[in-house]
Design a protein around this motif. Structure first.
Motif, PDB file in Angstrom:
ATOM      1  N   ARG A  66       1.042  -1.169   0.139  1.00 44.90           N
ATOM      2  CA  ARG A  66      -0.015  -0.034  -0.147  1.00 44.90           C
ATOM      3  C   ARG A  66       0.774   1.255   0.011  1.00 44.90           C
ATOM      4  N   LEU A  67       1.874   1.329   0.659  1.00 42.72           N
ATOM      5  CA  LEU A  67       2.990   2.385   0.801  1.00 42.72           C
ATOM      6  C   LEU A  67       3.534   2.695  -0.529  1.00 42.72           C
ATOM      7  N   LYS A  68       3.930   1.758  -1.226  1.00 39.42           N
ATOM      8  CA  LYS A  68       4.663   1.773  -2.701  1.00 39.42           C
ATOM      9  C   LYS A  68       3.508   2.427  -3.453  1.00 39.42           C
ATOM     10  N   ARG A  69       2.301   1.970  -3.493  1.00 40.75           N
ATOM     11  CA  ARG A  69       1.191   2.424  -4.235  1.00 40.75           C
ATOM     12  C   ARG A  69       1.114   4.016  -3.887  1.00 40.75           C
ATOM     13  N   GLU A  70       0.983   4.384  -2.643  1.00 42.03           N
ATOM     14  CA  GLU A  70       0.812   5.663  -1.997  1.00 42.03           C
ATOM     15  C   GLU A  70       1.960   6.447  -2.603  1.00 42.03           C
ATOM     16  N   MET A  71       3.158   6.009  -2.570  1.00 42.11           N
ATOM     17  CA  MET A  71       4.466   6.797  -3.011  1.00 42.11           C
ATOM     18  C   MET A  71       4.418   7.216  -4.418  1.00 42.11           C
ATOM     19  N   ASN A  72       3.890   6.105  -5.154  1.00 43.45           N
ATOM     20  CA  ASN A  72       3.704   6.451  -6.675  1.00 43.45           C
ATOM     21  C   ASN A  72       2.733   7.596  -7.065  1.00 43.45           C
ATOM     22  N   PHE A  73       1.507   7.575  -6.116  1.00 41.67           N
ATOM     23  CA  PHE A  73       0.734   8.664  -6.268  1.00 41.67           C
ATOM     24  C   PHE A  73       1.069  10.043  -5.785  1.00 41.67           C
ATOM     25  N   GLU A  74       1.969  10.173  -4.708  1.00 40.41           N
ATOM     26  CA  GLU A  74       2.645  11.393  -4.314  1.00 40.41           C
ATOM     27  C   GLU A  74       3.558  11.750  -5.495  1.00 40.41           C
ATOM     28  N   ILE A  75       4.526  10.889  -5.883  1.00 44.75           N
ATOM     29  CA  ILE A  75       5.384  11.248  -6.818  1.00 44.75           C
ATOM     30  C   ILE A  75       4.754  11.604  -8.146  1.00 44.75           C
ATOM     31  N   ALA A  76       3.922  11.204  -8.568  1.00 44.04           N
ATOM     32  CA  ALA A  76       3.154  11.535  -9.874  1.00 44.04           C
ATOM     33  C   ALA A  76       2.296  12.714  -9.656  1.00 44.04           C
ATOM     34  N   ALA A  77       1.682  12.988  -8.412  1.00 45.57           N
ATOM     35  CA  ALA A  77       1.260  14.509  -7.974  1.00 45.57           C
ATOM     36  C   ALA A  77       2.289  15.570  -8.310  1.00 45.57           C
ATOM     37  N   ALA A  78       3.333  15.162  -7.512  1.00 44.33           N
ATOM     38  CA  ALA A  78       4.494  16.268  -7.529  1.00 44.33           C
ATOM     39  C   ALA A  78       5.169  16.478  -8.930  1.00 44.33           C
ATOM     40  N   GLY A  79       5.212  15.473  -9.856  1.00 46.78           N
ATOM     41  CA  GLY A  79       5.907  15.706 -11.138  1.00 46.78           C
ATOM     42  C   GLY A  79       5.299  15.929 -12.247  1.00 46.78           C
ATOM     43  N   ILE A  80       3.739  15.817 -12.219  1.00 51.17           N
ATOM     44  CA  ILE A  80       3.023  16.179 -13.234  1.00 51.17           C
ATOM     45  C   ILE A  80       2.942  17.396 -13.533  1.00 51.17           C
ATOM     46  N   VAL A  81       3.177  18.075 -14.657  1.00 47.71           N
ATOM     47  CA  VAL A  81       3.030  19.496 -15.104  1.00 47.71           C
ATOM     48  C   VAL A  81       1.889  19.584 -15.956  1.00 47.71           C
ATOM     49  N   ASP A  82       1.173  20.635 -15.238  1.00 49.21           N
ATOM     50  CA  ASP A  82      -0.183  20.973 -15.941  1.00 49.21           C
ATOM     51  C   ASP A  82      -0.384  22.481 -15.821  1.00 49.21           C
ATOM     52  N   GLU A  83      -1.584  22.956 -16.141  1.00 51.30           N
ATOM     53  CA  GLU A  83      -1.962  24.320 -15.846  1.00 51.30           C
ATOM     54  C   GLU A  83      -2.207  24.491 -14.317  1.00 51.30           C
ATOM     55  N   GLN A  84      -3.111  23.569 -13.782  1.00 47.59           N
ATOM     56  CA  GLN A  84      -3.218  23.491 -12.349  1.00 47.59           C
ATOM     57  C   GLN A  84      -2.448  22.240 -11.820  1.00 47.59           C
ATOM     58  N   PRO A  85      -2.001  22.548 -10.510  1.00 50.74           N
ATOM     59  CA  PRO A  85      -1.010  21.538  -9.942  1.00 50.74           C
ATOM     60  C   PRO A  85      -2.086  20.300  -9.610  1.00 50.74           C
ATOM     61  N   TRP A  86      -1.364  18.906  -9.700  1.00 46.93           N
ATOM     62  CA  TRP A  86      -2.340  17.777  -9.464  1.00 46.93           C
ATOM     63  C   TRP A  86      -2.227  17.537  -8.049  1.00 46.93           C
ATOM     64  N   THR A  87      -3.293  16.743  -7.468  1.00 45.58           N
ATOM     65  CA  THR A  87      -3.176  16.511  -6.187  1.00 45.58           C
ATOM     66  C   THR A  87      -3.326  14.901  -6.176  1.00 45.58           C
ATOM     67  N   VAL A  88      -2.903  14.044  -5.287  1.00 44.57           N
ATOM     68  CA  VAL A  88      -2.991  12.719  -4.962  1.00 44.57           C
ATOM     69  C   VAL A  88      -4.191  12.214  -5.423  1.00 44.57           C
ATOM     70  N   GLU A  89      -5.468  13.142  -4.933  1.00 45.72           N
ATOM     71  CA  GLU A  89      -6.747  12.464  -5.469  1.00 45.72           C
ATOM     72  C   GLU A  89      -6.830  12.488  -6.861  1.00 45.72           C
ATOM     73  N   ASP A  90      -6.365  13.295  -7.437  1.00 47.64           N
ATOM     74  CA  ASP A  90      -6.487  13.611  -9.007  1.00 47.64           C
ATOM     75  C   ASP A  90      -5.786  12.245  -9.585  1.00 47.64           C
ATOM     76  N   VAL A  91      -4.652  12.171  -9.137  1.00 53.04           N
ATOM     77  CA  VAL A  91      -3.846  10.915  -9.560  1.00 53.04           C
ATOM     78  C   VAL A  91      -4.473   9.453  -9.446  1.00 53.04           C
ATOM     79  N   LYS A  92      -5.387   9.225  -8.298  1.00 49.30           N
ATOM     80  CA  LYS A  92      -5.867   8.157  -7.958  1.00 49.30           C
ATOM     81  C   LYS A  92      -7.036   7.853  -8.808  1.00 49.30           C
ATOM     82  N   LYS A  93      -7.613   9.046  -9.543  1.00 50.21           N
ATOM     83  CA  LYS A  93      -8.658   8.863 -10.531  1.00 50.21           C
ATOM     84  C   LYS A  93      -8.039   8.317 -12.001  1.00 50.21           C
TER      85      LYS A  93
END
Length: 127
Positions: A66-93
């Motif tokens: 579960r932590l590995k999956r959570e880590m992936n969500f956090e890293i993706a949210a931090a590194g996605i470049v878009d007009e609006q910042p991504w949240t972990v909840e956005d990544v989970k979708k």
């Protein structure tokens, strides 16, 4: 790796049917994400002074998944470049497996992915 945290790139994700833009994350950002995620680990350790009881440590292996999956969500949210910042909840979708693909690419371009250290060590500038 050599361009540092300012590096950005777009890459194609078949499951999304298009490209996504990501950026490298700094060692500090990566450490903060690790600390945040691993703070959720609870290891139960029983140690006895009695020689006949060697003690034991219980670490929930499922928690690490579960932590590995959570880590992936956090890293993706931090590194996605878009007009609006991504949240972990956005990544989970995102579709299953896509956050891992994105996180792995971010770690790779950040020099934090498996094998990156060996690549840096073997790098020889042209003379």
């Amino acid at each position: 790796i050599l361009q540092g945290v300012g590096y950005q790139e777009e890459f194609h994700i078949p499951q999304l049917g298009g490209k996504i833009k990501v950026r490298a994350i700094s060692a500090g950002e990566h450490a903060e994400i690790e600390a945040k995620v691993y703070a959720k680990v609870q290891a139960k350790v029983n140690v006895s002074v009695n020689d006949s009881d060697r003690g034991n440590a219980n670490i929930d292996v499922l928690t690490f998944g579960r932590l590995k999956r959570e880590m992936n969500f956090e890293i993706a949210a931090a590194g996605i470049v878009d007009e609006q910042p991504w949240t972990v909840e956005d990544v989970k979708k995102l579709p299953v497996g896509v956050p891992e693909i994105i996180a792995n690419r971010i770690l790779e371009i950040s020099g934090r992915h498996k094998g990156a250290e060996e690549k840096v060590q073997s790098f020889r500038p042209e003379r």
